[in-house]
Design an enzyme around this catalytic site. Structure first.
Site, PDB file in Angstrom:
ATOM      1  N   ARG A   1      -9.027  -0.617   4.211  1.00  0.00           N
ATOM      2  CA  ARG A   1      -8.206   0.444   3.620  1.00  0.00           C
ATOM      3  C   ARG A   1      -6.836  -0.089   3.220  1.00  0.00           C
ATOM      4  NH1 ARG A   1      -8.166   6.070   6.655  1.00  0.00           N
ATOM      5  NH2 ARG A   1      -6.612   6.250   5.002  1.00  0.00           N
TER       6      ARG A   1
ATOM      7  N   ARG B   1      -0.010  14.627  13.156  1.00  0.00           N
ATOM      8  CA  ARG B   1       0.564  14.435  11.828  1.00  0.00           C
ATOM      9  C   ARG B   1       0.571  15.689  10.944  1.00  0.00           C
ATOM     10  NH1 ARG B   1      -1.677   8.832   9.542  1.00  0.00           N
ATOM     11  NH2 ARG B   1       0.308   8.709   8.448  1.00  0.00           N
ATOM     12  N   PRO B   2       1.358  16.687  11.325  1.00  0.00           N
ATOM     13  CA  PRO B   2       1.457  17.885  10.488  1.00  0.00           C
ATOM     14  C   PRO B   2       2.203  17.600   9.180  1.00  0.00           C
ATOM     15  CG  PRO B   2       2.983  18.015  12.344  1.00  0.00           C
ATOM     16  CD  PRO B   2       2.209  16.742  12.509  1.00  0.00           C
ATOM     17  N   VAL B   3       2.144  18.554   8.237  1.00  0.00           N
ATOM     18  CA  VAL B   3       2.863  18.389   6.960  1.00  0.00           C
ATOM     19  C   VAL B   3       3.839  19.553   6.760  1.00  0.00           C
ATOM     20  CG1 VAL B   3       1.135  16.955   5.795  1.00  0.00           C
ATOM     21  CG2 VAL B   3       0.919  19.450   5.718  1.00  0.00           C
ATOM     22  N   ASP B   4       4.306  20.131   7.872  1.00  0.00           N
ATOM     23  CA  ASP B   4       5.185  21.291   7.770  1.00  0.00           C
ATOM     24  C   ASP B   4       6.466  20.995   6.990  1.00  0.00           C
ATOM     25  OD1 ASP B   4       5.531  19.683  10.222  1.00  0.00           O
ATOM     26  OD2 ASP B   4       7.287  20.943  10.539  1.00  0.00           O
ATOM     27  N   GLN B   5       6.990  19.776   7.089  1.00  0.00           N
ATOM     28  CA  GLN B   5       8.250  19.457   6.393  1.00  0.00           C
ATOM     29  C   GLN B   5       8.054  19.427   4.880  1.00  0.00           C
ATOM     30  OE1 GLN B   5      11.295  19.123   8.116  1.00  0.00           O
ATOM     31  NE2 GLN B   5       9.905  19.984   9.631  1.00  0.00           N
TER      32      GLN B   5
ATOM     33  N   ASP C   1       4.136   0.572  12.126  1.00  0.00           N
ATOM     34  CA  ASP C   1       2.992  -0.114  11.513  1.00  0.00           C
ATOM     35  C   ASP C   1       2.881  -1.581  11.933  1.00  0.00           C
ATOM     36  OD1 ASP C   1       2.335   2.224  10.274  1.00  0.00           O
ATOM     37  OD2 ASP C   1       3.153   1.682   8.314  1.00  0.00           O
TER      38      ASP C   1
ATOM     39  N   ILE D   1       6.898   7.124  17.156  1.00  0.00           N
ATOM     40  CA  ILE D   1       6.598   7.852  15.917  1.00  0.00           C
ATOM     41  C   ILE D   1       5.303   8.667  16.036  1.00  0.00           C
ATOM     42  CG2 ILE D   1       6.218   7.645  13.413  1.00  0.00           C
ATOM     43  CD1 ILE D   1       8.974   6.676  14.133  1.00  0.00           C
TER      44      ILE D   1
ATOM     45  N   LYS E   1       0.830  -1.213   0.000  1.00  0.00           N
ATOM     46  CA  LYS E   1       0.000   0.000   0.000  1.00  0.00           C
ATOM     47  C   LYS E   1       0.862   1.259   0.000  1.00  0.00           C
ATOM     48  CE  LYS E   1      -1.819   1.492   4.036  1.00  0.00           C
ATOM     49  NZ  LYS E   1      -1.530   2.898   4.419  1.00  0.00           N
ATOM     50  N   ASN E   2       1.835   1.301   0.914  1.00  0.00           N
ATOM     51  CA  ASN E   2       2.577   2.553   1.099  1.00  0.00           C
ATOM     52  C   ASN E   2       3.641   2.791   0.028  1.00  0.00           C
ATOM     53  OD1 ASN E   2       0.958   3.140   3.214  1.00  0.00           O
ATOM     54  ND2 ASN E   2       2.420   2.574   4.810  1.00  0.00           N
TER      55      ASN E   2
ATOM     56  N   ARG F   1      -5.040  10.771   4.273  1.00  0.00           N
ATOM     57  CA  ARG F   1      -3.945  11.731   4.408  1.00  0.00           C
ATOM     58  C   ARG F   1      -2.935  11.636   3.281  1.00  0.00           C
ATOM     59  NH1 ARG F   1      -0.083  12.376   6.974  1.00  0.00           N
ATOM     60  NH2 ARG F   1      -0.086  14.422   7.919  1.00  0.00           N
TER      61      ARG F   1
ATOM     62  N   CYS G   1      -5.583  13.138  12.564  1.00  0.00           N
ATOM     63  CA  CYS G   1      -6.102  11.822  12.226  1.00  0.00           C
ATOM     64  C   CYS G   1      -6.063  11.008  13.500  1.00  0.00           C
ATOM     65  CB  CYS G   1      -5.303  11.176  11.113  1.00  0.00           C
ATOM     66  SG  CYS G   1      -3.771  10.463  11.665  1.00  0.00           S
TER      67      CYS G   1
HETATM   68  N1  EPU Z   1       5.735  14.800  10.892  1.00  0.00           N
HETATM   69  C1  EPU Z   1       5.845  16.134  11.161  1.00  0.00           C
HETATM   70  N2  EPU Z   1       5.870  17.016  10.105  1.00  0.00           N
HETATM   71  C2  EPU Z   1       5.787  16.608   8.819  1.00  0.00           C
HETATM   72  C3  EPU Z   1       5.676  15.230   8.546  1.00  0.00           C
HETATM   73  C4  EPU Z   1       5.661  14.337   9.605  1.00  0.00           C
HETATM   74  O1  EPU Z   1       5.918  16.558  12.313  1.00  0.00           O
HETATM   75  O2  EPU Z   1       5.797  17.459   7.918  1.00  0.00           O
HETATM   76  C5  EPU Z   1       5.723  13.824  12.012  1.00  0.00           C
HETATM   77  C6  EPU Z   1       4.441  13.015  12.099  1.00  0.00           C
HETATM   78  O3  EPU Z   1       3.456  13.724  12.807  1.00  0.00           O
HETATM   79  C7  EPU Z   1       4.895  11.754  12.791  1.00  0.00           C
HETATM   80  C8  EPU Z   1       6.318  11.582  12.268  1.00  0.00           C
HETATM   81  O4  EPU Z   1       6.713  12.849  11.753  1.00  0.00           O
HETATM   82  O5  EPU Z   1       4.918  11.951  14.177  1.00  0.00           O
HETATM   83  C9  EPU Z   1       6.498  10.558  11.169  1.00  0.00           C
HETATM   84  O6  EPU Z   1       5.484  10.723  10.202  1.00  0.00           O
HETATM   85  P1  EPU Z   1       5.686  10.363   8.659  1.00  0.00           P
HETATM   86  O7  EPU Z   1       5.592  11.641   7.891  1.00  0.00           O
HETATM   87  O8  EPU Z   1       6.888   9.527   8.461  1.00  0.00           O
HETATM   88  O9  EPU Z   1       4.393   9.505   8.384  1.00  0.00           O
HETATM   89  P2  EPU Z   1       3.601   9.504   7.041  1.00  0.00           P
HETATM   90  O10 EPU Z   1       4.558   9.714   5.934  1.00  0.00           O
HETATM   91  O11 EPU Z   1       2.429  10.392   7.150  1.00  0.00           O
HETATM   92  C10 EPU Z   1       3.869   6.966   6.475  1.00  0.00           C
HETATM   93  C11 EPU Z   1       2.954   5.813   6.255  1.00  0.00           C
HETATM   94  C12 EPU Z   1       2.330   5.409   7.579  1.00  0.00           C
HETATM   95  C13 EPU Z   1       3.464   5.038   8.540  1.00  0.00           C
HETATM   96  C14 EPU Z   1       4.428   6.208   8.678  1.00  0.00           C
HETATM   97  C15 EPU Z   1       5.640   5.899   9.542  1.00  0.00           C
HETATM   98  C16 EPU Z   1       2.216   6.179   3.990  1.00  0.00           C
HETATM   99  C17 EPU Z   1       1.116   6.515   3.054  1.00  0.00           C
HETATM  100  N3  EPU Z   1       1.925   6.194   5.297  1.00  0.00           N
HETATM  101  O12 EPU Z   1       3.066   8.018   6.990  1.00  0.00           O
HETATM  102  O13 EPU Z   1       1.520   4.266   7.330  1.00  0.00           O
HETATM  103  O14 EPU Z   1       2.929   4.719   9.806  1.00  0.00           O
HETATM  104  O15 EPU Z   1       4.912   6.600   7.379  1.00  0.00           O
HETATM  105  O16 EPU Z   1       6.345   4.832   9.037  1.00  0.00           O
HETATM  106  O17 EPU Z   1       3.313   5.859   3.562  1.00  0.00           O
HETATM  107  C18 EPU Z   1      -0.197   2.715   7.793  1.00  0.00           C
HETATM  108  O18 EPU Z   1       0.080   2.160   6.724  1.00  0.00           O
HETATM  109  O19 EPU Z   1      -0.960   2.194   8.649  1.00  0.00           O
HETATM  110  C19 EPU Z   1       0.381   4.037   8.087  1.00  0.00           C
HETATM  111  C20 EPU Z   1      -0.122   4.852   8.993  1.00  0.00           C
END
Ligand code: EPU
Length: 417
Positions: free
Chosen positions: A397, A122-126, A305, A327, A22-23, A93, A117
């Site tokens: 999902r 889970r912000p997207v600031d980065q 995960d 995480i 999926k990911n 997301r 969520c």
């Molecule tokens: N974070 C920030 N700012 C950002 C981005 C992330 O603070 O701009 C924080 C998040 O809040 C979190 C940490 O950084 O605390 C790591 O988050 P990450 O961005 O790595 O997670 P993601 O990319 O949103 C993906 C997977 C998730 C998996 C995580 C961690 C996808 C579509 N989703 O999420 O998968 O848990 O990486 O490995 O690739 C799942 O499949 O059940 C799932 C949740």
């Protein structure tokens, strides 16, 4: 709303085939936005999240043609609307993954902010900071990220923290940028590497994927390609944990053990017998597992995960395990459901202290997120008597027919309305 009813107590035996990841599929579908030529994907998992991503891309104008159930040809020769609306982003997301490719290809993008969520803020600031570092003008208005850049410029960007989709978004954006981008403190997850392989097949110049420094030399345009999605390491891990918990002898086929070495190490520490082969894993288990402590962290450490599924396993261990989630700040919601099945678990901060019990007893429980659902399925397999899991849409999902695959191994699971 569908529910699963599980009759516990059956050992698992036989062979099960893992689906595409999926990911990996979600970012790779978005990568098709980067080229006007067709991207042909195989081993695409048939999941609700994949369908949601396909309908999002369809709304933007991408044409899609499925030659087989697990294959699709994506044609983004025209992109009419570089827009990801709130209605879709709030359900998934990962829609944020359209931001980088849309901006790189169209010079503009409008993507709804995902908001909170179930498993954390889970912000997207980065993602946003990285695109700004590449010269994009970004404003956040009316709940949307509005980004513009005639052409992104290569830069050096250091992530404040390791983010999987953040790394993927910026890597995709950088493929069409003017000049060289280096992404530092990048995510090393195998799904990032799979995306890089697909982008390279499309003509991108990328080195270092799989390390914490990825270098991308921008090109004028990308071309069409074919790519097979990697096997799902979390689905693989879920079958490992299920067999470890329920007992039995199962071969998990069509997978790659290297992508989940940390999980295999922990299962062995818990006393589970695991043999790795080129593209398969054999797992054998009987009796109660041993206790084992787990701390989640970015790859190559133990994946968040798999945290919930591992907790289901050690809830019946001989001894006490400590499971620490580093995480996500709210990924312990399965604990109270496991307690309803008789588990003895206490949460202290971001750790769960799991005192193994001799047996779990079936009950009605509720799935709260995708991996929590898988955890409850595993707990249901070992519990005495029936377990009914509500809100199973979370499971659909991210798992392709999990209950059918488990039933083929001897589990007794029914889907009811
Ligand atoms: N974070 C920030 N700012 C950002 C981005 C992330 O603070 O701009 C924080 C998040 O809040 C979190 C940490 O950084 O605390 C790591 O988050 P990450 O961005 O790595 O997670 P993601 O990319 O949103 C993906 C997977 C998730 C998996 C995580 C961690 C996808 C579509 N989703 O999420 O998968 O848990 O990486 O490995 O690739 C799942 O499949 O059940 C799932 C949740």
């Amino acid at each position: 709303m569908d529910k699963l009813v599980i009759e516990g107590g059956c050992a698992l035996a036989g062979e099960v085939r893992v689906s595409g990841a999926k990911n990996a599929a979600l970012p790779i579908l978005c990568a098709a936005l980067l080229t006007p030529e067709p991207l042909v994907l195989s081993n695409l998992p048939r999941l609700n999240d994949v369908r949601t991503m396909q309908s999002l891309l369809g709304q933007m104008g991408m044409r899609q043609d499925g030659s087989a159930p697990d294959a699709v040809s994506l044609d983004a020769s025209r992109i009419d609307w570089p827009l990801a609306p709130y209605e879709l982003v709030k359900t998934m997301r990962a829609s944020i993954l359209a931001l980088g490719p849309l901006l790189a290809r169209c010079g503009e993008a409008r993507v709804s902010l995902p908001g909170g969520c179930a498993i954390g803020l889970r912000p997207v600031d980065q993602h946003v900071k990285g695109l700004q570092a590449m010269g994009a003008e970004v404003d956040l208005t009316h709940g949307y990220i509005n980004a513009r850049a005639a052409r992104l410029k290569g830069t050096r960007f250091v992530f404040d923290l390791v983010t999987v989709t953040g790394t993927e978004n910026l890597m995709m954006a950088a493929t069409l940028a003017d000049g060289v981008t280096s992404l530092e403190n990048a995510a090393r997850e195998p799904e990032v590497v799979d995306l890089a392989h697909c982008l390279v097949a499309m003509g991108a110049r990328i080195t270092g994927a799989g390390s914490d420094r990825i270098v991308i030399e921008g090109v004028e345009r990308l071309h069409g390609a074919s790519h097979a999605i990697m096997p799902d390491r979390i689905e693989t891990g879920t079958f490992l944990a299920a067999t470890a918990a329920a007992g039995g002898d199962v071969v998990i086929a069509g997978t790659d053990w290297h992508s989940l070495a940390a999980v295999i190490d922990k299962l062995r520490e818990a006393g589970i017998d695991i043999a790795t082969m080129d593209t398969a894993i054999r797992v054998r288990s009987s009796g109660r597992p041993r206790a084992a402590n787990v701390r989640t962290a970015p790859f190559p450490a133990f994946p968040t995960d798999m945290q919930a599924q591992f907790m289901a396993l050690v809830s019946r261990a001989a001894g006490t395990s400590v499971i620490t989630e580093t995480i996500f700040e709210n990924r312990m919601m399965h604990v109270q459901e496991l307690r309803r099945l008789g588990a003895d678990i206490e949460v202290e901060g971001n750790s769960a202290v799991v005192r193994g019990v001799e047996r779990l007893t079936g009950a009605n429980v509720m799935a709260t997120d995708l991996r929590a659902s898988a955890c409850l399925v595993i707990a249901g397999l070992v519990a005495d008597g029936p377990t009914t899991i509500d809100r199973i849409y979370h499971l659909d999902r991210g798992y392709e027919r999990l209950e059918d695959k488990l039933c083929a191994l001897g589990a007794r699971i029914r889907r009811v309305q």
